[in-house]
Design an enzyme around this catalytic site. Structure first.
Site, PDB file in Angstrom:
ATOM      1  N   GLU A   1       0.864  -1.181   0.000  1.00  0.00           N
ATOM      2  CA  GLU A   1       0.000   0.000   0.000  1.00  0.00           C
ATOM      3  C   GLU A   1       0.897   1.227   0.000  1.00  0.00           C
ATOM      4  O   GLU A   1       1.948   1.210   0.641  1.00  0.00           O
ATOM      5  CB  GLU A   1      -0.884   0.069   1.254  1.00  0.00           C
ATOM      6  CG  GLU A   1      -2.003  -0.930   1.294  1.00  0.00           C
ATOM      7  CD  GLU A   1      -1.604  -2.179   2.070  1.00  0.00           C
ATOM      8  OE1 GLU A   1      -0.703  -2.082   2.918  1.00  0.00           O
ATOM      9  OE2 GLU A   1      -2.173  -3.248   1.807  1.00  0.00           O
TER      10      GLU A   1
ATOM     11  N   TYR B   1       7.888   2.007  -7.378  1.00  0.00           N
ATOM     12  CA  TYR B   1       7.166   0.736  -7.542  1.00  0.00           C
ATOM     13  C   TYR B   1       6.814   0.493  -9.015  1.00  0.00           C
ATOM     14  O   TYR B   1       6.903  -0.642  -9.491  1.00  0.00           O
ATOM     15  CB  TYR B   1       5.908   0.709  -6.665  1.00  0.00           C
ATOM     16  CG  TYR B   1       6.205   0.926  -5.191  1.00  0.00           C
ATOM     17  CD1 TYR B   1       7.322   0.334  -4.602  1.00  0.00           C
ATOM     18  CD2 TYR B   1       5.386   1.712  -4.384  1.00  0.00           C
ATOM     19  CE1 TYR B   1       7.621   0.532  -3.266  1.00  0.00           C
ATOM     20  CE2 TYR B   1       5.674   1.907  -3.041  1.00  0.00           C
ATOM     21  CZ  TYR B   1       6.798   1.329  -2.485  1.00  0.00           C
ATOM     22  OH  TYR B   1       7.091   1.519  -1.161  1.00  0.00           O
TER      23      TYR B   1
HETATM   24  C1  LIG Z   1      10.558   6.177  -1.699  1.00  0.00           C
HETATM   25  C2  LIG Z   1      12.034   6.008  -1.346  1.00  0.00           C
HETATM   26  C3  LIG Z   1      12.192   4.757  -0.499  1.00  0.00           C
HETATM   27  C4  LIG Z   1      12.858   5.873  -2.641  1.00  0.00           C
HETATM   28  O1  LIG Z   1      14.219   5.605  -2.292  1.00  0.00           O
HETATM   29  P1  LIG Z   1      15.419   5.952  -3.276  1.00  0.00           P
HETATM   30  O2  LIG Z   1      16.615   5.214  -2.801  1.00  0.00           O
HETATM   31  O3  LIG Z   1      15.542   7.412  -3.390  1.00  0.00           O
HETATM   32  O4  LIG Z   1      14.887   5.331  -4.656  1.00  0.00           O
HETATM   33  P2  LIG Z   1      15.771   5.015  -5.959  1.00  0.00           P
HETATM   34  O5  LIG Z   1      16.921   5.947  -6.016  1.00  0.00           O
HETATM   35  O6  LIG Z   1      16.063   3.559  -5.990  1.00  0.00           O
HETATM   36  O7  LIG Z   1      14.754   5.412  -7.115  1.00  0.00           O
HETATM   37  C5  LIG Z   1      14.250   4.479  -8.021  1.00  0.00           C
HETATM   38  C6  LIG Z   1      13.145   5.116  -8.840  1.00  0.00           C
HETATM   39  O8  LIG Z   1      12.091   5.569  -8.002  1.00  0.00           O
HETATM   40  C7  LIG Z   1      11.529   6.756  -8.557  1.00  0.00           C
HETATM   41  N1  LIG Z   1      11.719   7.858  -7.597  1.00  0.00           N
HETATM   42  C8  LIG Z   1      12.434   7.805  -6.453  1.00  0.00           C
HETATM   43  N2  LIG Z   1      12.348   8.996  -5.802  1.00  0.00           N
HETATM   44  C9  LIG Z   1      11.578   9.785  -6.570  1.00  0.00           C
HETATM   45  C10 LIG Z   1      11.103  11.123  -6.441  1.00  0.00           C
HETATM   46  N3  LIG Z   1      11.423  11.876  -5.376  1.00  0.00           N
HETATM   47  N4  LIG Z   1      10.283  11.609  -7.405  1.00  0.00           N
HETATM   48  C11 LIG Z   1       9.942  10.865  -8.463  1.00  0.00           C
HETATM   49  N5  LIG Z   1      10.365   9.587  -8.653  1.00  0.00           N
HETATM   50  C12 LIG Z   1      11.162   9.058  -7.714  1.00  0.00           C
HETATM   51  C13 LIG Z   1      12.245   7.000  -9.876  1.00  0.00           C
HETATM   52  O9  LIG Z   1      11.522   6.300 -10.864  1.00  0.00           O
HETATM   53  C14 LIG Z   1      13.571   6.327  -9.620  1.00  0.00           C
HETATM   54  O10 LIG Z   1      14.171   5.890 -10.794  1.00  0.00           O
HETATM   55  P3  LIG Z   1      15.237   6.865 -11.526  1.00  0.00           P
HETATM   56  O11 LIG Z   1      16.281   7.176 -10.501  1.00  0.00           O
HETATM   57  O12 LIG Z   1      15.726   5.998 -12.640  1.00  0.00           O
HETATM   58  O13 LIG Z   1      14.475   8.070 -11.927  1.00  0.00           O
HETATM   59  C15 LIG Z   1      12.587   7.257  -0.570  1.00  0.00           C
HETATM   60  O14 LIG Z   1      12.213   8.405  -1.279  1.00  0.00           O
HETATM   61  C16 LIG Z   1      12.071   7.350   0.860  1.00  0.00           C
HETATM   62  O15 LIG Z   1      12.686   6.835   1.788  1.00  0.00           O
HETATM   63  N6  LIG Z   1      10.929   8.069   1.046  1.00  0.00           N
HETATM   64  C17 LIG Z   1      10.353   8.219   2.391  1.00  0.00           C
HETATM   65  C18 LIG Z   1       9.750   6.919   2.877  1.00  0.00           C
HETATM   66  C19 LIG Z   1       8.673   6.413   1.930  1.00  0.00           C
HETATM   67  O16 LIG Z   1       7.863   7.173   1.412  1.00  0.00           O
HETATM   68  N7  LIG Z   1       8.631   5.076   1.749  1.00  0.00           N
HETATM   69  C20 LIG Z   1       7.652   4.420   0.893  1.00  0.00           C
HETATM   70  C21 LIG Z   1       6.449   4.052   1.687  1.00  0.00           C
HETATM   71  S1  LIG Z   1       5.179   3.316   0.654  1.00  0.00           S
END
Ligand SMILES: CC(C)(COP(=O)(O)OP(=O)(O)OC[C@H]1O[C@@H](n2cnc3c(N)ncnc32)[C@H](O)[C@@H]1OP(=O)(O)O)[C@@H](O)C(=O)NCCC(=O)NCCS
Length: 172
Positions: free
Chosen positions: A123, A135
């Site tokens: 979710e 995702y």
């Molecule tokens: C969501 C989260 C876990 C992503 O972690 P991350 O290490 O930055 O993700 P990645 O670098 O592996 O990103 C992979 C892809 O996700 C997407 N993405 C990640 N952050 C993004 C952003 N801020 N805006 C848009 N797309 C994003 C992109 O498609 C990215 O691919 P790309 O780098 O080729 O563009 C991080 O932003 C986080 O910790 N957020 C707060 C906690 C949270 O919301 N968790 C999810 C709960 S459902």
């Protein structure tokens, strides 16, 4: 001598991340570092007790990503029959957008697929554009909505599913 491709890739990633990235199972000693990321990542963060229970539960698995021993991200998931439920994932704010969550998801898929998992679900808050993008990149598809699922922000949860047998790269 020409260096092996794997070594070049390792070195490049090491440079980008400022050190060597290791994925390993979370243990109780990791909780303070994990909580510090959790508290900066969610409006209603999980408590120390929840992480303690997750680590000790036979149904749940938690992985951490550590750079030179310093925890920069984690993923928590449970497996029931052939279904993986992603329960939590977060990356330290200053290490986001460097592929760390993607690496954690790849490890989760590899570990659970080896044990026969076929589906993954989760979710996500409707407003969480970054997580939804992450995702979708892995082939998770929107299948439903739980209205006002998150009481803290009165926000809907989007329900997403992924067929673990399908590689999103193959689908163009
Ligand atoms: C969501 C989260 C876990 C992503 O972690 P991350 O290490 O930055 O993700 P990645 O670098 O592996 O990103 C992979 C892809 O996700 C997407 N993405 C990640 N952050 C993004 C952003 N801020 N805006 C848009 N797309 C994003 C992109 O498609 C990215 O691919 P790309 O780098 O080729 O563009 C991080 O932003 C986080 O910790 N957020 C707060 C906690 C949270 O919301 N968790 C999810 C709960 S459902």
């Amino acid at each position: 001598m020409v260096p092996k491709q794997g070594t070049e890739k390792e070195d490049r990633r090491k440079g980008e991340l400022g050190g060597s990235l290791k994925i390993r199972w979370m243990d109780l000693g990791d909780i303070p570092s994990v909580l510090s990321i959790e508290n900066r990542s969610f409006p209603t963060p999980w408590s120390e007790n929840i992480f303690r229970e997750e680590i000790q539960s036979p149904l749940c698995s938690c992985l951490v990503a550590a750079i030179d021993g310093r925890i920069v991200g984690y993923i928590d998931f449970s497996v029931v029959w052939d279904e993986v439920h992603v329960r939590n994932i977060a990356v330290r704010p200053d290490y986001r957008k460097k592929g760390i969550a993607s690496i954690l998801i790849v490890h989760m898929i590899t570990e659970t697929s080896k044990k026969g998992a076929r589906w993954a679900t989760l979710e996500v808050r409707r407003s969480n554009i970054g997580a939804i993008g992450l995702y979708e990149k892995f082939g998770f598809i929107l299948t439903g909505v739980r209205p006002l699922y998150y009481r803290d922000t009165e926000e809907d949860a989007l329900i997403m599913w992924k067929d673990l047998a399908k590689d999103p790269q193959d689908e163009g």
